[in-house]
Design an enzyme around this catalytic site. Structure first.
Site, mmCIF file in Angstrom:
data_model
loop_
_atom_site.group_PDB
_atom_site.id
_atom_site.type_symbol
_atom_site.label_atom_id
_atom_site.label_comp_id
_atom_site.label_asym_id
_atom_site.label_seq_id
_atom_site.Cartn_x
_atom_site.Cartn_y
_atom_site.Cartn_z
ATOM 1 N N GLU A 181 8.335 4.498 1.599
ATOM 2 C CA GLU A 181 7.703 5.352 0.569
ATOM 3 C C GLU A 181 6.223 5.583 0.840
ATOM 4 O O GLU A 181 5.430 5.685 -0.093
ATOM 5 C CB GLU A 181 7.902 4.742 -0.830
ATOM 6 C CG GLU A 181 9.343 4.702 -1.284
ATOM 7 C CD GLU A 181 9.494 4.397 -2.773
ATOM 8 O OE1 GLU A 181 8.565 3.818 -3.366
ATOM 9 O OE2 GLU A 181 10.542 4.762 -3.344
ATOM 10 N N GLU A 261 17.308 5.832 -2.140
ATOM 11 C CA GLU A 261 17.227 5.080 -3.394
ATOM 12 C C GLU A 261 17.586 5.983 -4.558
ATOM 13 O O GLU A 261 16.773 6.800 -4.984
ATOM 14 C CB GLU A 261 15.803 4.531 -3.628
ATOM 15 C CG GLU A 261 15.395 3.452 -2.669
ATOM 16 C CD GLU A 261 14.069 2.778 -3.071
ATOM 17 O OE1 GLU A 261 13.605 2.979 -4.217
ATOM 18 O OE2 GLU A 261 13.513 2.059 -2.218
#
Ligand SMILES: *[C@@H]1O[C@H](CO)[C@@H](O)[C@H](O)[C@H]1NC(C)=O
Length: 756
Positions: A181, A261
């Site tokens: 991320e 995710e």
């Protein structure tokens, strides 16, 4: 075009080497074409004896892959000393964890990061990286950072390769991740951010491991802000990712679409009510993802578990990491989520072969009604979606009524080999994200019943910790400095506690003198202020994660009222760390404790601050060297009790109710259960969301329950921590007492039907 990642190495293994390859529509693993439907499960969030049953449940849930981070702080607790234990009882036994996944037939996506986020303290970066290397800036081009993360990557893959866990030796690992991320926080690093991303992408893709498995770098932009490097596969994280596919296709036409995710719930902070994401909304997000061309989707989490010990991230995240997911903290199936998603996964696998070779053909029928169709030979698969939020059905082909905010999967026969919309007949709905609720299991919830046969005796006070005094300055166990020192520098995060003690000569009696300083909040806000050994004030503000980017101090100004008497006063401030910040740029700026001068009524106290590191009794089974007198406020007390072990503990699921114990830390037979706190959620903002009626984009605030109640009352006790014969010792350190009588109860954890 099928991009092949091939490597058949000379590995001494009984299992056969296999290949992992992909194109923009499918994965081919060991010759089998497949979609990958995975779930995250972090090994230290359960005990190793629980791993096999959780993997079996994941398999029963229709998952074919597990995703885990590799937690750097567990594997390099001391700089330069790697720890990959082979003890079958050690939750850091990564090799055993991956072997257990393989036993039930789950592939593995290994996210080596090594930055993890994960609501894990400091994002998994060992704290010595900031305390011993103060010049190092994490997640940048910094030489030392790059060296350390490359070493960790090398070491991790050496360990898993030697254990035969890579696909190239027949093991379960089919993909790896570097970084994590970064695209979300890249703005914080200016142009250096992109240079760093390129550097780590090049490192991973030049590493021998990249010849064996694809390298993923999730959440690296794609049309929004940052640009992912082309040699790694970018992936999307969120509650929904279907709208990301188009951008990703445009920039990387040969890459598979990966949803690394999908959050089926959310984590909870102290002072918050419990988040719930409706199962029908999770299913909708998944169905839309595959409808629009996804070939990989992973639930973050499949099993959340527990952040035992001091490992939870921050600031202010609770010990339970249940995450409201399909397999709950105790290993039970949470319904209707588990069964509704199992049916969905089965439906997707049953039609995937029709979907492997073509991009979906999309059409709309009115504003909110959308069709994605796939054709292969005489088969057709249609995803009929209603993306409306107004409660109006979408009608398709005069026979399918699709409720708002849902998708149905329809199969039929195609009489044409020219795939185009409208050539599907004999259509039958095989699954609907709302319509299948009827076949799902009834909603259930966790219930706690008194474990009648596990009787914990009365809590006895083992000792009361003496509050430090300014006279301790003479002792060689304290650190005296003119001004206060930052907490992590003092502790290396080996303890939650640091005392700041000094003497103040007050010109007069006063009932409300003002104590002022800057408190660093990367570890939450937990302060107790004592004057001459008596508790006078506490600060328990739940500070939210404001940015460390703009404010490199990441501190809050506190002004605390205390009474003082004329003449000498010993003032002792206990600062408590509650788990370090795990998200955002510049985590090396994480700081805890007092980070400015201390002022009393506007005057700087420079008579010398006495720093006492750690809590007396901590880490030595509650043995307190200097016992304090009894304080009426019942703070700083070690409580103990023993109880016989039930014979059948291995077959039970139990927890402990600590709701009456205030705030502190709990241990069973020396195992750290976690931090506890009787912090209540606000009275307002809760809302039970009906699965059928639910419409619109989910966010964690939407469907919370438990307003006005404690954020957490029951704390999980893994059965392996009990002595199966003889006595068990429960040890509790209470920083600050709760209201009412101090007592604890062990409870049996079961599931019962919920009211919905
Ligand atoms: C489009 O919507 C109309 C009215 O709701 C419906 O009767 C028709 O069957 C729909 N067309 C398709 C192709 O589903």
């Amino acid at each position: 075009m099928l991009l092949s990642i091939v490597s058949v190495l000379f590995v001494l293994s009984l299992a056969a080497a296999y290949e992992v390859s992909f194109d923009n529509r499918r994965w081919v693993i060991d010759g089998q074409e497949t979609f990958l439907i995975g779930g995250s499960f972090h090994y230290p969030r359960a005990t190793p004896d629980e791993w096999p049953a959780i993997f079996s449940e994941m398999k029963a849930n229709g998952l074919n892959l597990i995703q885990t981070y590799v937690f750097w702080d567990l594997h390099e607790p001391t700089e330069g000393e790697y720890n990959f234990p082979d003890d079958p009882k050690d939750p850091a036994n990564l090799v055993l964890f991956l072997q257990e996944a393989q036993k039930v037939g789950l592939y593995v996506h290994l996210r080596v990061g090594p930055y993890a986020c994960a609501e894990w303290s400091n994002g998994g970066i060992p704290v010595w990286m900031e305390t011993h290397h103060k010049e190092t800036i994490f997640r940048t081009d910094d030489d030392f950072w790059l060296q350390k993360i490359e070493d960790f990557w090398d070491k991790t893959f050496e360990v898993v390769s030697n254990a035969g866990l890579m696909a190239s030796s027949g093991g379960p690992i089919v993909m790896a991740q570097i970084e994590n991320e970064y695209g979300n926080i890249e703005y914080g690093y200016g142009s250096g951010g992109a240079a760093y991303v390129k550097k780590v992408a090049d490192f991973a893709t030049n590493h021998p491991i990249s010849k064996e498995v694809p390298i993923i770098m999730c959440q690296q932009g794609e049309g929004v802000g940052t640009t992912p490097p082309e040699n790694v596969i970018n992936a999307c994280n969120g509650y929904y990712c279907d709208n990301w596919i188009e951008r990703h296709s445009a920039s990387n036409p040969s890459h598979p679409h990966m949803f690394t995710e999908n959050w089926p719930g959310w984590f909870q902070k102290w002072g918050e009510a419990v988040p719930h994401r409706p199962a029908s909304d999770v299913a909708f997000s998944v169905a839309r993802w595959f409808a629009k061309g996804g070939s990989f989707m992973n639930y973050y989490m499949a099993f959340g578990g527990t952040s035992f010990g001091r490992k939870v991230g921050g600031p202010n995240i609770i010990t339970s990491y249940d995450y409201d997911v399909a397999i709950n903290e105790y290993g039970y199936r949470a319904e209707p989520k588990f069964s509704l998603l199992t049916m969905l996964h089965e439906a997707i696998y049953s039609v995937q072969d029709v979907m492997f070779t073509m991009e979906p053909i999309s059409s709309t029928n009115g504003t909110n009604c959308e069709i994605q169709s796939y054709y292969k030979e005489d088969k057709c698969v249609l995803f009929l979606s209603n993306i409306g939020v107004d409660g109006e059905d979408c009608e398709f082909y005069g026979e399918f009524k699709i409720p708002s905010w849902s998708t149905s999967i329809v199969v039929g026969t195609s009489n044409t080999h020219n795939a185009h919309d409208g050539q599907c007949s004999g259509m039958e709905e095989i699954y609907g994200t709302k319509t299948s609720l009827e076949e799902a299991e009834q909603p259930n919830m966790v219930a706690y019943g008194a474990a009648e046969d596990i009787v914990v005796g009365e809590l006895a006070i083992k000792s009361t910790v003496a509050v430090p005094t300014s006279k301790d300055a003479a002792s060689d166990t304290v650190i005296v400095n003119e001004s206060p020192l930052e907490q992590l520098t003092l502790t290396d995060d080996s303890t939650d506690y640091v005392w700041y003690t000094f003497n103040y000569d007050s010109p007069a009696d006063s009932t409300s003198s003002v104590l002022e300083f800057e408190l660093a909040t990367s570890g939450g806000v937990g302060l107790m202020v004592f004057v001459d050994g008596e508790l006078k004030n506490t600060e328990r503000a739940v500070s939210d994660s404001t940015s460390q980017l703009e404010d490199s101090n990441y501190a809050t100004h506190l002004s605390i009222s205390i009474p003082l008497k004329e003449g000498s006063n010993d003032i002792s401030i206990l600062s408590t760390s509650m788990g370090l910040k795990n998200y955002g740029p510049y985590l090396e700026r994480n700081r805890v404790g007092i980070v400015s001068d201390i002022l009393v009524d506007g005057k700087v106290c420079d008579s010398g601050i006495v720093h006492t590191v750690g809590m007396d009794g901590e880490g030595r089974a509650g043995v307190v060297k200097r016992v304090g007198g009894e304080r009426s406020d019942k703070s700083l007390i070690w409580y103990t009790t023993t109880f016989p072990s039930p014979a059948d503990i291995a077959d039970r699921v139990v927890g402990i109710d600590l709701s009456a114990m205030g705030k502190g830390a709990a241990y069973l037979n020396g195992n750290h259960i976690g931090r506890f706190w009787d912090m209540k959620a606000g009275d307002e903002g809760c809302n039970i969301c009906d699965e059928m009626e639910y419409n619109g984009q989910y966010e964690a605030a939407r469907c919370r329950t438990g307003c006005g109640e404690l954020s957490q009352t029951i704390y999980k006790l893994p059965s392996i921590w009990f002595n199966k014969e003889g006595e068990n010792e429960l040890l509790l350190f209470v920083e600050e007492a709760g209201e009412g009588d101090m007592e604890v109860k062990i409870v049996d954890v079961k599931m019962e039907p919920s009211a919905q």
